[in-house]
Design a protein around this motif. Structure first.
Motif, PDB file in Angstrom:
ATOM      1  N   ILE A  46     -22.465   2.952   7.416  1.00  0.00           N
ATOM      2  CA  ILE A  46     -21.251   2.892   8.225  1.00  0.00           C
ATOM      3  C   ILE A  46     -21.476   1.958   9.412  1.00  0.00           C
ATOM      4  CG2 ILE A  46     -19.726   4.235   9.741  1.00  0.00           C
ATOM      5  CD1 ILE A  46     -19.164   4.839   6.835  1.00  0.00           C
ATOM      6  N   CYS A  47     -22.604   2.095  10.080  1.00  0.00           N
ATOM      7  CA  CYS A  47     -22.938   1.254  11.231  1.00  0.00           C
ATOM      8  C   CYS A  47     -24.313   0.633  11.020  1.00  0.00           C
ATOM      9  CB  CYS A  47     -22.943   2.085  12.519  1.00  0.00           C
ATOM     10  SG  CYS A  47     -21.315   2.685  13.001  1.00  0.00           S
ATOM     11  N   GLY A  48     -24.592  -0.386  11.805  1.00  0.00           N
ATOM     12  CA  GLY A  48     -25.879  -1.047  11.715  1.00  0.00           C
ATOM     13  C   GLY A  48     -26.956  -0.298  12.484  1.00  0.00           C
ATOM     14  N   ALA A  49     -28.173  -0.800  12.410  1.00  0.00           N
ATOM     15  CA  ALA A  49     -29.299  -0.203  13.128  1.00  0.00           C
ATOM     16  C   ALA A  49     -29.011  -0.249  14.621  1.00  0.00           C
ATOM     17  CB  ALA A  49     -30.575  -0.968  12.811  1.00  0.00           C
ATOM     18  N   GLY A  50     -29.337   0.832  15.303  1.00  0.00           N
ATOM     19  CA  GLY A  50     -29.122   0.888  16.743  1.00  0.00           C
ATOM     20  C   GLY A  50     -27.687   1.215  17.129  1.00  0.00           C
ATOM     21  N   GLU A  51     -26.897   1.701  16.168  1.00  0.00           N
ATOM     22  CA  GLU A  51     -25.498   2.054  16.424  1.00  0.00           C
ATOM     23  C   GLU A  51     -25.184   3.414  15.817  1.00  0.00           C
ATOM     24  OE1 GLU A  51     -23.141  -2.154  16.325  1.00  0.00           O
ATOM     25  OE2 GLU A  51     -23.578  -1.223  14.401  1.00  0.00           O
ATOM     26  N   SER A  62     -12.162   4.248  13.358  1.00  0.00           N
ATOM     27  CA  SER A  62     -13.525   4.461  13.844  1.00  0.00           C
ATOM     28  C   SER A  62     -14.083   3.155  14.393  1.00  0.00           C
ATOM     29  CB  SER A  62     -14.420   5.002  12.732  1.00  0.00           C
ATOM     30  OG  SER A  62     -14.562   4.047  11.711  1.00  0.00           O
ATOM     31  N   VAL A  63     -15.180   3.291  15.109  1.00  0.00           N
ATOM     32  CA  VAL A  63     -15.848   2.141  15.704  1.00  0.00           C
ATOM     33  C   VAL A  63     -17.340   2.431  15.737  1.00  0.00           C
ATOM     34  CG1 VAL A  63     -15.653   3.009  18.087  1.00  0.00           C
ATOM     35  CG2 VAL A  63     -15.767   0.554  17.691  1.00  0.00           C
ATOM     36  N   CYS A  64     -18.152   1.402  15.735  1.00  0.00           N
ATOM     37  CA  CYS A  64     -19.595   1.561  15.881  1.00  0.00           C
ATOM     38  C   CYS A  64     -19.958   1.283  17.336  1.00  0.00           C
ATOM     39  CB  CYS A  64     -20.337   0.606  14.952  1.00  0.00           C
ATOM     40  SG  CYS A  64     -20.136   1.045  13.212  1.00  0.00           S
ATOM     41  N   VAL A  65     -20.770   2.151  17.907  1.00  0.00           N
ATOM     42  CA  VAL A  65     -21.144   2.083  19.317  1.00  0.00           C
ATOM     43  C   VAL A  65     -22.658   1.940  19.403  1.00  0.00           C
ATOM     44  CG1 VAL A  65     -21.055   3.314  21.522  1.00  0.00           C
ATOM     45  CG2 VAL A  65     -19.197   3.608  19.865  1.00  0.00           C
ATOM     46  N   GLN A  86     -23.003   6.731   5.276  1.00  0.00           N
ATOM     47  CA  GLN A  86     -22.780   5.632   4.338  1.00  0.00           C
ATOM     48  C   GLN A  86     -21.325   5.628   3.894  1.00  0.00           C
ATOM     49  OE1 GLN A  86     -25.714   7.615   3.408  1.00  0.00           O
ATOM     50  NE2 GLN A  86     -26.994   6.175   4.501  1.00  0.00           N
ATOM     51  N   VAL A  87     -20.854   4.434   3.545  1.00  0.00           N
ATOM     52  CA  VAL A  87     -19.501   4.296   3.028  1.00  0.00           C
ATOM     53  C   VAL A  87     -19.353   5.167   1.785  1.00  0.00           C
ATOM     54  CG1 VAL A  87     -17.841   2.676   2.023  1.00  0.00           C
ATOM     55  CG2 VAL A  87     -19.244   1.970   3.968  1.00  0.00           C
ATOM     56  N   ASP A  88     -18.289   5.921   1.724  1.00  0.00           N
ATOM     57  CA  ASP A  88     -17.944   6.818   0.619  1.00  0.00           C
ATOM     58  C   ASP A  88     -18.823   8.064   0.527  1.00  0.00           C
ATOM     59  OD1 ASP A  88     -15.779   5.219  -0.132  1.00  0.00           O
ATOM     60  OD2 ASP A  88     -16.969   4.086  -1.570  1.00  0.00           O
ATOM     61  N   ASP A  89     -19.643   8.362   1.543  1.00  0.00           N
ATOM     62  CA  ASP A  89     -20.373   9.627   1.503  1.00  0.00           C
ATOM     63  C   ASP A  89     -19.390  10.770   1.794  1.00  0.00           C
ATOM     64  OD1 ASP A  89     -20.097   9.897   4.314  1.00  0.00           O
ATOM     65  OD2 ASP A  89     -22.208   9.491   4.728  1.00  0.00           O
ATOM     66  N   THR A  90     -19.840  11.999   1.729  1.00  0.00           N
ATOM     67  CA  THR A  90     -18.970  13.164   1.880  1.00  0.00           C
ATOM     68  C   THR A  90     -18.155  13.107   3.169  1.00  0.00           C
ATOM     69  OG1 THR A  90     -20.501  14.518   0.616  1.00  0.00           O
ATOM     70  CG2 THR A  90     -18.945  15.689   2.033  1.00  0.00           C
ATOM     71  N   TRP A  91     -18.807  12.802   4.293  1.00  0.00           N
ATOM     72  CA  TRP A  91     -18.094  12.809   5.567  1.00  0.00           C
ATOM     73  C   TRP A  91     -17.201  11.591   5.738  1.00  0.00           C
ATOM     74  CZ3 TRP A  91     -17.325  17.286   7.119  1.00  0.00           C
ATOM     75  CH2 TRP A  91     -18.292  18.264   7.002  1.00  0.00           C
ATOM     76  N   ASP A  92     -17.560  10.458   5.183  1.00  0.00           N
ATOM     77  CA  ASP A  92     -16.676   9.290   5.249  1.00  0.00           C
ATOM     78  C   ASP A  92     -15.368   9.590   4.527  1.00  0.00           C
ATOM     79  OD1 ASP A  92     -15.896   6.580   5.784  1.00  0.00           O
ATOM     80  OD2 ASP A  92     -16.491   6.046   3.750  1.00  0.00           O
ATOM     81  N   VAL A  93     -15.456  10.201   3.364  1.00  0.00           N
ATOM     82  CA  VAL A  93     -14.256  10.566   2.602  1.00  0.00           C
ATOM     83  C   VAL A  93     -13.454  11.631   3.357  1.00  0.00           C
ATOM     84  CG1 VAL A  93     -13.442  11.607   0.445  1.00  0.00           C
ATOM     85  CG2 VAL A  93     -15.290   9.916   0.397  1.00  0.00           C
ATOM     86  N   TYR A  94     -14.131  12.618   3.907  1.00  0.00           N
ATOM     87  CA  TYR A  94     -13.469  13.694   4.650  1.00  0.00           C
ATOM     88  C   TYR A  94     -12.644  13.143   5.816  1.00  0.00           C
ATOM     89  CZ  TYR A  94     -12.980  17.855   7.608  1.00  0.00           C
ATOM     90  OH  TYR A  94     -12.492  18.873   8.378  1.00  0.00           O
ATOM     91  N   TRP A  95     -13.219  12.244   6.595  1.00  0.00           N
ATOM     92  CA  TRP A  95     -12.547  11.731   7.790  1.00  0.00           C
ATOM     93  C   TRP A  95     -11.402  10.784   7.484  1.00  0.00           C
ATOM     94  CZ3 TRP A  95     -12.796  14.603  11.728  1.00  0.00           C
ATOM     95  CH2 TRP A  95     -13.942  15.338  12.006  1.00  0.00           C
TER      96      TRP A  95
END
Length: 113
Positions: A46-51, A62-65, A86-95
């Motif tokens: 979903i976000c890069g390293a350090g985010e 959503s946004v990456c911080v 990760q994209v399409d993981d359980t929580w990504d789908v839920y949100w």
């Protein structure tokens, strides 16, 4: 006689080139099948390293911080234990169909996000 021999060699090279050309995609397909058979899958973070991801209050945005920073105005952290990784993981789908309201409660997302 020589001319016929050159034509024959050229035709042979052409056939060999065609075999090499078709072998490259076949090798790619074979590699993909082997990787799929091993259960290896590519998953996009979903976000890069350090985010970390933050959700838009009252909608599904959503946004990456950057780590160590607070979410921008209008965004909040996902509830603990319900953070998509990760994209399409359980929580990504839920949100995609739920949101965090201004009180921090989880609610059904409004129509259209």
């Amino acid at each position: 006689m020589r001319k016929t021999l050159r034509t024959s060699r050229a035709a042979h090279r052409s056939r060999l080139g065609a075999r090499r050309f078709t072998a490259v995609p076949a090798l790619g397909v074979a590699t993909a099948l082997v990787l799929a058979g091993c259960g290896l899958e590519y998953q996009e973070d979903i976000c890069g390293a350090g985010e970390y991801p933050a959700t838009h209050v009252g909608s599904t945005g959503s946004v990456c911080v950057s780590d160590g920073e607070q979410p921008p105005r209008g965004y909040t952290r996902y509830p603990e234990g319900k953070v998509p990784q990760q994209v399409d993981d359980t929580w990504d789908v839920y949100w995609r169909s739920h949101a965090v309201d201004e009180n921090g409660d989880i609610v059904d997302a409004p129509e259209g996000g």
